[in-house]
Design a protein around this motif. Structure first.
Motif, PDB file in Angstrom:
ATOM      1  N   TYR A   1      16.156 -30.502 -15.130  1.00 30.10           N
ATOM      2  CA  TYR A   1      15.971 -31.217 -13.865  1.00 30.10           C
ATOM      3  C   TYR A   1      15.275 -30.341 -12.833  1.00 30.10           C
ATOM      4  N   THR A   2      14.843 -30.970 -11.735  1.00 29.71           N
ATOM      5  CA  THR A   2      14.108 -30.261 -10.686  1.00 29.71           C
ATOM      6  C   THR A   2      14.867 -30.363  -9.351  1.00 29.71           C
ATOM      7  N   ASP A   3      14.139 -30.149  -8.262  1.00 26.84           N
ATOM      8  CA  ASP A   3      14.739 -30.207  -6.912  1.00 26.84           C
ATOM      9  C   ASP A   3      15.515 -31.491  -6.643  1.00 26.84           C
ATOM     10  N   ASP A   4      15.041 -32.611  -7.210  1.00 28.14           N
ATOM     11  CA  ASP A   4      15.692 -33.900  -6.948  1.00 28.14           C
ATOM     12  C   ASP A   4      17.182 -33.847  -7.312  1.00 28.14           C
ATOM     13  N   ALA A   5      17.469 -33.517  -8.575  1.00 23.78           N
ATOM     14  CA  ALA A   5      18.869 -33.464  -9.018  1.00 23.78           C
ATOM     15  C   ALA A   5      19.592 -32.260  -8.409  1.00 23.78           C
TER      16      ALA A   5
ATOM     17  N   ARG B   1      12.703 -24.485  -9.373  1.00 21.79           N
ATOM     18  CA  ARG B   1      12.963 -25.874  -9.796  1.00 21.79           C
ATOM     19  C   ARG B   1      11.861 -26.810  -9.307  1.00 21.79           C
ATOM     20  N   GLY B   2      10.993 -26.311  -8.410  1.00 25.76           N
ATOM     21  CA  GLY B   2       9.894 -27.160  -7.938  1.00 25.76           C
ATOM     22  C   GLY B   2      10.240 -27.919  -6.683  1.00 25.76           C
ATOM     23  N   TYR B   3      10.027 -27.272  -5.542  1.00 22.98           N
ATOM     24  CA  TYR B   3      10.225 -27.945  -4.244  1.00 22.98           C
ATOM     25  C   TYR B   3       8.866 -28.111  -3.573  1.00 22.98           C
ATOM     26  N   ALA B   4       8.717 -29.151  -2.767  1.00 23.43           N
ATOM     27  CA  ALA B   4       7.470 -29.352  -2.026  1.00 23.43           C
ATOM     28  C   ALA B   4       7.392 -28.332  -0.883  1.00 23.43           C
ATOM     29  N   ARG B   5       6.211 -28.215  -0.267  1.00 23.55           N
ATOM     30  CA  ARG B   5       6.019 -27.077   0.641  1.00 23.55           C
ATOM     31  C   ARG B   5       6.850 -27.171   1.917  1.00 23.55           C
ATOM     32  N   GLY B   6       6.971 -28.372   2.496  1.00 22.54           N
ATOM     33  CA  GLY B   6       7.788 -28.506   3.712  1.00 22.54           C
ATOM     34  C   GLY B   6       9.241 -28.169   3.414  1.00 22.54           C
ATOM     35  N   ALA B   7       9.728 -28.696   2.308  1.00 22.69           N
ATOM     36  CA  ALA B   7      11.118 -28.466   1.908  1.00 22.69           C
ATOM     37  C   ALA B   7      11.401 -26.976   1.728  1.00 22.69           C
ATOM     38  N   ARG B   8      10.449 -26.260   1.131  1.00 23.09           N
ATOM     39  CA  ARG B   8      10.643 -24.813   0.920  1.00 23.09           C
ATOM     40  C   ARG B   8      10.781 -24.075   2.244  1.00 23.09           C
TER      41      ARG B   8
ATOM     42  N   GLY C   1       5.912 -35.086  13.687  1.00 22.74           N
ATOM     43  CA  GLY C   1       6.933 -36.135  13.717  1.00 22.74           C
ATOM     44  C   GLY C   1       8.011 -35.954  12.652  1.00 22.74           C
ATOM     45  N   GLY C   2       7.999 -34.825  11.942  1.00 21.84           N
ATOM     46  CA  GLY C   2       8.976 -34.587  10.883  1.00 21.84           C
ATOM     47  C   GLY C   2       8.459 -35.092   9.548  1.00 21.84           C
ATOM     48  N   SER C   3       9.157 -34.745   8.461  1.00 19.83           N
ATOM     49  CA  SER C   3       8.692 -35.130   7.127  1.00 19.83           C
ATOM     50  C   SER C   3       9.051 -36.578   6.784  1.00 19.83           C
TER      51      SER C   3
ATOM     52  N   ALA D   1      15.401 -39.271   0.143  1.00 22.27           N
ATOM     53  CA  ALA D   1      15.809 -40.372  -0.738  1.00 22.27           C
ATOM     54  C   ALA D   1      16.111 -39.911  -2.162  1.00 22.27           C
ATOM     55  N   MET D   2      15.369 -38.916  -2.636  1.00 22.84           N
ATOM     56  CA  MET D   2      15.512 -38.500  -4.042  1.00 22.84           C
ATOM     57  C   MET D   2      16.906 -37.969  -4.352  1.00 22.84           C
ATOM     58  N   ARG D   3      17.630 -37.511  -3.320  1.00 23.01           N
ATOM     59  CA  ARG D   3      18.915 -36.828  -3.524  1.00 23.01           C
ATOM     60  C   ARG D   3      20.101 -37.635  -3.014  1.00 23.01           C
TER      61      ARG D   3
ATOM     62  N   THR E   1      16.444 -31.950   6.740  1.00 22.96           N
ATOM     63  CA  THR E   1      15.091 -31.697   6.223  1.00 22.96           C
ATOM     64  C   THR E   1      14.083 -32.782   6.600  1.00 22.96           C
ATOM     65  N   HIS E   2      14.528 -34.023   6.710  1.00 22.19           N
ATOM     66  CA  HIS E   2      13.613 -35.145   6.930  1.00 22.19           C
ATOM     67  C   HIS E   2      13.985 -35.906   8.191  1.00 22.19           C
ATOM     68  N   THR E   3      13.221 -35.654   9.271  1.00 23.84           N
ATOM     69  CA  THR E   3      13.577 -36.269  10.561  1.00 23.84           C
ATOM     70  C   THR E   3      12.628 -37.398  10.942  1.00 23.84           C
TER      71      THR E   3
ATOM     72  N   ALA F   1       3.568 -42.322  -4.842  1.00 27.52           N
ATOM     73  CA  ALA F   1       3.274 -41.094  -4.089  1.00 27.52           C
ATOM     74  C   ALA F   1       4.532 -40.328  -3.711  1.00 27.52           C
ATOM     75  N   ILE F   2       4.299 -39.191  -3.078  1.00 28.97           N
ATOM     76  CA  ILE F   2       5.363 -38.278  -2.681  1.00 28.97           C
ATOM     77  C   ILE F   2       6.011 -38.689  -1.346  1.00 28.97           C
ATOM     78  N   THR F   3       5.425 -39.702  -0.678  1.00 30.37           N
ATOM     79  CA  THR F   3       6.020 -40.181   0.580  1.00 30.37           C
ATOM     80  C   THR F   3       7.125 -41.195   0.267  1.00 30.37           C
TER      81      THR F   3
ATOM     82  N   THR G   1       6.409 -38.900 -10.744  1.00 25.22           N
ATOM     83  CA  THR G   1       7.219 -39.487 -11.818  1.00 25.22           C
ATOM     84  C   THR G   1       8.671 -39.020 -11.833  1.00 25.22           C
ATOM     85  N   ASP G   2       8.910 -37.732 -11.542  1.00 25.70           N
ATOM     86  CA  ASP G   2      10.302 -37.261 -11.595  1.00 25.70           C
ATOM     87  C   ASP G   2      11.133 -37.934 -10.509  1.00 25.70           C
ATOM     88  N   THR G   3      10.518 -38.099  -9.355  1.00 23.40           N
ATOM     89  CA  THR G   3      11.274 -38.613  -8.214  1.00 23.40           C
ATOM     90  C   THR G   3      11.485 -40.127  -8.291  1.00 23.40           C
TER      91      THR G   3
HETATM   92  P1  8NA Z   1       8.187 -32.361   2.027  1.00 20.73           P
HETATM   93  O1  8NA Z   1       9.043 -32.552   3.214  1.00 20.73           O
HETATM   94  O2  8NA Z   1       7.350 -31.131   1.948  1.00 20.73           O
HETATM   95  O3  8NA Z   1       7.242 -33.626   1.883  1.00 20.73           O
HETATM   96  C1  8NA Z   1       6.454 -33.826   0.753  1.00 20.73           C
HETATM   97  C2  8NA Z   1       4.968 -34.033   1.126  1.00 20.73           C
HETATM   98  O4  8NA Z   1       4.814 -35.237   1.868  1.00 20.73           O
HETATM   99  C3  8NA Z   1       4.388 -32.952   1.987  1.00 20.73           C
HETATM  100  O5  8NA Z   1       4.015 -31.825   1.236  1.00 20.73           O
HETATM  101  C4  8NA Z   1       3.216 -33.661   2.618  1.00 20.73           C
HETATM  102  O6  8NA Z   1       2.124 -33.685   1.731  1.00 20.73           O
HETATM  103  C5  8NA Z   1       3.747 -35.082   2.787  1.00 20.73           C
HETATM  104  N1  8NA Z   1       4.265 -35.324   4.165  1.00 20.73           N
HETATM  105  C6  8NA Z   1       5.555 -35.431   4.557  1.00 20.73           C
HETATM  106  N2  8NA Z   1       5.664 -35.669   5.877  1.00 20.73           N
HETATM  107  C7  8NA Z   1       4.414 -35.726   6.348  1.00 20.73           C
HETATM  108  C8  8NA Z   1       3.881 -35.955   7.646  1.00 20.73           C
HETATM  109  N3  8NA Z   1       4.639 -36.187   8.729  1.00 20.73           N
HETATM  110  N4  8NA Z   1       2.528 -35.935   7.765  1.00 20.73           N
HETATM  111  C9  8NA Z   1       1.732 -35.694   6.703  1.00 20.73           C
HETATM  112  N5  8NA Z   1       2.185 -35.485   5.451  1.00 20.73           N
HETATM  113  C10 8NA Z   1       3.515 -35.509   5.263  1.00 20.73           C
HETATM  114  O7  8NA Z   1       9.108 -32.331   0.735  1.00 20.73           O
HETATM  115  P2  8NA Z   1      10.073 -33.423   0.089  1.00 20.73           P
HETATM  116  O8  8NA Z   1      11.338 -32.777  -0.229  1.00 20.73           O
HETATM  117  O9  8NA Z   1      10.053 -34.692   0.854  1.00 20.73           O
HETATM  118  O10 8NA Z   1       9.292 -33.676  -1.248  1.00 20.73           O
HETATM  119  C11 8NA Z   1       9.901 -34.287  -2.318  1.00 20.73           C
HETATM  120  C12 8NA Z   1       9.013 -34.107  -3.490  1.00 20.73           C
HETATM  121  O11 8NA Z   1       8.956 -32.695  -3.742  1.00 20.73           O
HETATM  122  C13 8NA Z   1       9.473 -34.739  -4.743  1.00 20.73           C
HETATM  123  O12 8NA Z   1       8.397 -35.340  -5.395  1.00 20.73           O
HETATM  124  C14 8NA Z   1       9.968 -33.579  -5.568  1.00 20.73           C
HETATM  125  O13 8NA Z   1       9.887 -33.832  -6.932  1.00 20.73           O
HETATM  126  C15 8NA Z   1       9.196 -32.398  -5.077  1.00 20.73           C
HETATM  127  N6  8NA Z   1       7.915 -32.013  -5.646  1.00 20.73           N
HETATM  128  C16 8NA Z   1       7.829 -30.881  -6.361  1.00 20.73           C
HETATM  129  C17 8NA Z   1       6.636 -30.445  -6.866  1.00 20.73           C
HETATM  130  C18 8NA Z   1       6.592 -29.204  -7.668  1.00 20.73           C
HETATM  131  O14 8NA Z   1       6.257 -28.165  -7.148  1.00 20.73           O
HETATM  132  N7  8NA Z   1       6.952 -29.262  -8.931  1.00 20.73           N
HETATM  133  C19 8NA Z   1       5.469 -31.140  -6.656  1.00 20.73           C
HETATM  134  C20 8NA Z   1       5.556 -32.279  -5.896  1.00 20.73           C
HETATM  135  C21 8NA Z   1       6.775 -32.675  -5.385  1.00 20.73           C
END
Ligand code: 8NA
Ligand code: MG
Ligand code: MG
Ligand code: MG
Length: 306
Positions: free
Chosen positions: A55-59, A92-99, A121-123, A129-131, A157-159, A223-225, A258-260
């Motif tokens: 599993y990844t960041d989601d789980a 485990r693979g987190y997106a950049r904002g989350a990291r 405006g926050g993420s 939702a994934m968690r 993390t998400h406002t 998408a990731i949104t 796909t994972d999410t």
């Molecule tokens: P997040 O808060 O970084 O948001 C994810 C992405 O959404 C950002 O990187 C932006 O591209 C976009 N985003 C969010 N808010 C905005 C905004 N206000 N304006 C413009 N763009 C925005 O992280 P998160 O925790 O929401 O992401 C969840 C995802 O991350 C899931 O898909 C999860 O599986 C994981 N993920 C991991 C990898 C990896 O490295 N293996 C790749 C993609 C996603």
């Protein structure tokens, strides 16, 4: 043939985890490439690309929410952040904002400030939702508590309002699935609409509700949104309410995040159908060391007081 709450709890948490772990093998790929090899959900589930699935960041973050609920009986921000930090493994693979936010939490910095300013405006990513599934499961008899605790679980993390609302809608979907005895599509969507606040989500849920075939699933988004993935996961379940395999399989065959999407859809499907609906080969393939299959099963038992 009613499904007991223990089976639903295990189905929910393990459903999320296997959806995440199988989906992770395809994250970011286009549907075209995935469907060249896998012609149907059944084919995909019967032939996972690797012997073990991880599993990844989601789980990983879902585990943090479940642990926090077991400890406090509701979402307390301090506990929740502690759990997120304790479990945090960047590989485990987190997106950049989350990291960024998790790093700040780890260092005792003002993570709220980073969470609300890193993106304008926050993420509005789908990370809230994934968690969130354990919250829908835990409070399924009280949808107001689901809404409030889901909101609280998103805030560290998400406002962004669209990030929060996606988190709440996914939690509501899990709560509805947990309490449903018989599938009732009309009632399911009616209750979701009743908890929907923005025109953006209303439009997406309307699109989801109108789908008649899984071949159209991708039109809701992959998408990731949150806005372009939460309604998709809900639709994948609602199109396949009696099949866990088809629910997560179609979530993966559309490509993208796909994972999410599979994690979210799997948590809803597992809560409705119970753990018995999850293919045994996927449970067997799921990692089990540390906080793996057995640990997640125990968390599910604790959450429903068994
Ligand atoms: P997040 O808060 O970084 O948001 C994810 C992405 O959404 C950002 O990187 C932006 O591209 C976009 N985003 C969010 N808010 C905005 C905004 N206000 N304006 C413009 N763009 C925005 O992280 P998160 O925790 O929401 O992401 C969840 C995802 O991350 C899931 O898909 C999860 O599986 C994981 N993920 C991991 C990898 C990896 O490295 N293996 C790749 C993609 C996603
Ligand atoms: Mg992930
Ligand atoms: Mg089937
Ligand atoms: Mg993802």
């Amino acid at each position: 043939n009613s499904i007991d709450i223990l089976s639903r709890a295990k189905g929910c948490l393990l459903g999320l985890t296997v959806g995440d772990a199988l989906g992770a093998r395809f994250e970011g790929q286009a549907a075209y490439w995935i469907t060249r090899k896998y012609k149907s959900p059944q084919q995909l589930i019967d032939n996972p690309p690797t012997k073990e699935i991880y599993y990844t960041d989601d789980a990983q973050m879902m585990i943090g929410i479940a642990e926090a609920l077991c400890q406090d009986g509701c979402i307390e921000e301090k506990t929740l952040c502690q759990k997120f930090v304790n479990n945090y493994v960047p590989s485990r693979g987190y997106a950049r904002g989350a990291r960024k936010v998790l790093k700040a939490m780890e260092k005792g910095q003002d993570y709220r400030k980073i969470a609300s300013s890193y993106f304008k405006g926050g993420s509005f990513g789908n990370g809230g939702a994934m968690r969130v599934a354990p919250i829908g499961l835990f409070f399924y008899q009280d949808l107001q508590k689901v809404m409030e605790n889901a909101r609280l679980s998103s805030l560290p993390t998400h406002t962004h309002p669209l990030g929060i609302e996606g988190t709440q809608l996914l939690a509501i979907a899990v709560a509805l699935a947990t309490s449903m005895e018989k599938w009732d599509k009309e009632l399911f969507y009616e209750k979701l609409f009743a908890h929907c606040q923005s025109p953006e989500y209303r439009a997406q849920l309307e699109k989801a509700q109108k789908l008649e075939d899984c071949s159209e699933l991708a039109t809701v988004g992959n998408a990731i949104t949150a806005l372009e993935s939460v309604p998709t996961a809900i639709a994948s379940f609602a199109l396949n309410p009696h099949s866990f395999t088809d629910t997560i399989g179609h979530s993966i065959l559309i490509g993208g995040d796909t994972d999410t999407v599979a994690a979210m859809a799997g948590s809803i499907s597992g809560a409705f159908l119970g753990v018995e609906a999850i293919p045994q080969n996927l449970l067997d393939a799921l990692e089990n060391e540390g906080k793996g299959r057995d640990y997640i099963t125990e968390l599910a038992e604790k959450m429903v007081g068994k």
